[in-house]
Design a protein around this motif. Structure first.
Motif, PDB file in Angstrom:
ATOM      1  N   UNK A   1       0.834  -1.202   0.000  1.00  0.00           N
ATOM      2  CA  UNK A   1       0.000   0.000   0.000  1.00  0.00           C
ATOM      3  C   UNK A   1       0.868   1.250   0.000  1.00  0.00           C
ATOM      4  N   UNK A   2       1.924   1.233   0.844  1.00  0.00           N
ATOM      5  CA  UNK A   2       2.811   2.398   0.879  1.00  0.00           C
ATOM      6  C   UNK A   2       3.487   2.601  -0.483  1.00  0.00           C
ATOM      7  N   UNK A   3       3.923   1.501  -1.101  1.00  0.00           N
ATOM      8  CA  UNK A   3       4.544   1.627  -2.429  1.00  0.00           C
ATOM      9  C   UNK A   3       3.550   2.154  -3.456  1.00  0.00           C
ATOM     10  N   UNK A   4       2.281   1.739  -3.388  1.00  0.00           N
ATOM     11  CA  UNK A   4       1.275   2.253  -4.324  1.00  0.00           C
ATOM     12  C   UNK A   4       1.096   3.760  -4.160  1.00  0.00           C
ATOM     13  N   UNK A   5       1.061   4.219  -2.901  1.00  0.00           N
ATOM     14  CA  UNK A   5       0.935   5.654  -2.683  1.00  0.00           C
ATOM     15  C   UNK A   5       2.140   6.398  -3.273  1.00  0.00           C
ATOM     16  N   UNK A   6       3.340   5.826  -3.044  1.00  0.00           N
ATOM     17  CA  UNK A   6       4.537   6.469  -3.588  1.00  0.00           C
ATOM     18  C   UNK A   6       4.494   6.518  -5.112  1.00  0.00           C
ATOM     19  N   UNK A   7       4.042   5.394  -5.782  1.00  0.00           N
ATOM     20  CA  UNK A   7       3.959   5.377  -7.248  1.00  0.00           C
ATOM     21  C   UNK A   7       2.949   6.392  -7.762  1.00  0.00           C
ATOM     22  N   UNK A   8       1.794   6.566  -7.057  1.00  0.00           N
ATOM     23  CA  UNK A   8       0.814   7.565  -7.473  1.00  0.00           C
ATOM     24  C   UNK A   8       1.399   8.968  -7.394  1.00  0.00           C
ATOM     25  N   UNK A   9       2.140   9.238  -6.323  1.00  0.00           N
ATOM     26  CA  UNK A   9       2.746  10.566  -6.181  1.00  0.00           C
ATOM     27  C   UNK A   9       3.770  10.808  -7.301  1.00  0.00           C
ATOM     28  N   UNK A  10       4.603   9.765  -7.594  1.00  0.00           N
ATOM     29  CA  UNK A  10       5.585   9.912  -8.673  1.00  0.00           C
ATOM     30  C   UNK A  10       4.900  10.124 -10.015  1.00  0.00           C
ATOM     31  N   UNK A  11       3.798   9.405 -10.250  1.00  0.00           N
ATOM     32  CA  UNK A  11       3.079   9.558 -11.516  1.00  0.00           C
ATOM     33  C   UNK A  11       2.505  10.962 -11.637  1.00  0.00           C
ATOM     34  N   UNK A  12       1.996  11.511 -10.538  1.00  0.00           N
ATOM     35  CA  UNK A  12       1.436  12.872 -10.573  1.00  0.00           C
ATOM     36  C   UNK A  12       2.542  13.883 -10.896  1.00  0.00           C
ATOM     37  N   UNK A  13       3.716  13.706 -10.271  1.00  0.00           N
ATOM     38  CA  UNK A  13       4.840  14.615 -10.543  1.00  0.00           C
ATOM     39  C   UNK A  13       5.291  14.490 -12.001  1.00  0.00           C
ATOM     40  N   UNK A  14       5.346  13.221 -12.539  1.00  0.00           N
ATOM     41  CA  UNK A  14       5.762  13.022 -13.937  1.00  0.00           C
ATOM     42  C   UNK A  14       4.789  13.668 -14.897  1.00  0.00           C
TER      43      UNK A  14
END
Length: 379
Positions: free
Chosen positions: A308-321
């Motif tokens: 779950x923590x990794x999914x949140x991190x990936x969503x944040x990275x995708x938003x920044x990208x």
């Protein structure tokens, strides 16, 4: 004041006129499509062909003169050769006539040696068989060469007939002997064939007897093997029954756990005799399995929390990208707009330069008279 009415130089005028006429003639040859060949002076070629034909004609005339001279020389040589041959024939004929008249064979000293009739005129080498001239070294008389040749031949013929008759009798006798030998050989061959037939018959009877004895022996062996096999089957059946009884009453089927105890300690067993675990051992294993299931469940919960923590991190990275891509797209559009404005300015400058070149620089276009000045001279 300069004098302008000077007299005209006739030589110079004639030279100019001659050059002008030559130029006109050259132009008429070069610019005439029916006569001209590109890069070739037809008149010069015609002159060369004419000169070559004259040379060939002169060579032919010279060759004909040489040929006539050779024919004349050959005729003279032939006449001289004929004259020489006639002179030789006349000399040979005169020589033959002189020899016929003045040099006859009979007038020579050695005529007695070359006379073809010398043997007819001379005495015979042998007059009789007792001629005293015919010694041992004369080689005039040999055995069988005598004056009684006819009588001797008749005697020899009689002897030959006698010998031929004796040979015929000997041949008949030999033929009779051969026929008798053939008859005896046929009798002997028939006797041998009969004996061979008897031997073959006896051998066949012997072979038949051997085959019968062999068949009886094989039958006896077969009966013996069948008896041995029956006894072996009965013995194997008894052994099987005994083994089944031992297995039924043995420790393996009764599952006696004591047989699996090892002499090296209570925690070790003999694998080929082990019959399974005790209820206490089974309960201990189940307890350990429950502990393992609880540990695995706890590990899965921790793994799920990390995911779950990794999914949140990936969503944040995708938003920044996504924000960065939008910024890059805005920058690209700004660069394209700036480049389009620059191209438009360059196009306007080039168009103005072309209008300047067309209207200000290129103001004197060539006319038809400019092109008509070409191809007017033969040079």
């Amino acid at each position: 004041m300069y004098k302008l009415d000077l007299p005209i130089d006739q030589k110079e005028a004639a030279a100019i006129e001659r050059r002008r006429n030559l130029e006109l003639e050259r132009q008429s040859r070069i610019f005439n499509a029916k006569v001209r060949t590109v890069g070739i002076d037809q008149q010069a070629l015609n002159e060369q062909v004419k000169i070559r034909k004259n040379q060939e004609q002169q060579e032919r005339e010279r060759d004909e003169a040489f040929a006539n001279d050779m024919v004349r020389t050959d005729k003279i040589a032939e006449l001289l050769q004929r004259r020489q041959e006639q002179d030789i024939r006349n000399l040979n004929k005169a020589l033959v006539d002189f020899r016929d008249v003045h040099q006859q064979p009979e007038s020579r000293r050695e005529w007695d040696l070359n006379d073809p009739d010398a043997k007819l005129k001379d005495k015979p080498a042998r007059v009789s068989d007792d001629d005293p001239r015919c010694g041992l070294a004369s080689l005039q008389r040999f055995d069988g060469e005598d004056l009684n040749d006819e009588a001797r031949k008749n005697l020899m013929q009689g002897q030959m007939r006698e010998w031929t008759r004796k040979q015929a009798q000997e041949k008949k006798l030999a033929q009779k002997r051969q026929e008798e030998a053939d008859r005896i050989y046929d009798l002997h061959r028939r006797e041998m064939d009969q004996r061979a037939c008897d031997l073959a018959k006896a051998e066949e009877e012997c072979r038949r007897a051997i085959n019968e004895a062999t068949r009886d022996y094989n039958k006896a062996l077969d009966d013996e093997q069948k008896e041995k096999k029956r006894l072996s089957n009965e013995e194997e059946l008894d052994n099987n029954f005994t083994e089944i009884a031992n297995l039924i009453n043995g420790d393996m089927l009764t599952e006696n756990p004591d047989v699996a105890s090892s002499a090296f300690g209570p925690h070790r067993v003999i694998t080929d005799r082990w019959k399974g675990m005790s209820p206490e051992q089974i309960e201990e294993i189940r307890r350990i399995q429950d502990l393992q299931r609880q540990e695995k469940k706890q590990l899965m919960e921790e793994e799920e929390q990390r995911n779950k923590e990794w999914d949140k991190q990936r969503l944040a990275d995708a938003r920044v990208a996504t924000l960065m891509e939008r910024e890059q797209e805005r920058m690209r559009k700004a660069l394209e707009k700036e480049q389009a404005e620059s191209n438009a300015r360059l196009s306007a400058d080039q168009k103005a330069h072309m209008e300047y070149m067309d209207k200000e620089v290129y103001t004197n276009p060539p006319t038809a008279s400019y092109f008509q000045q070409f191809n007017t001279s033969s040079r």
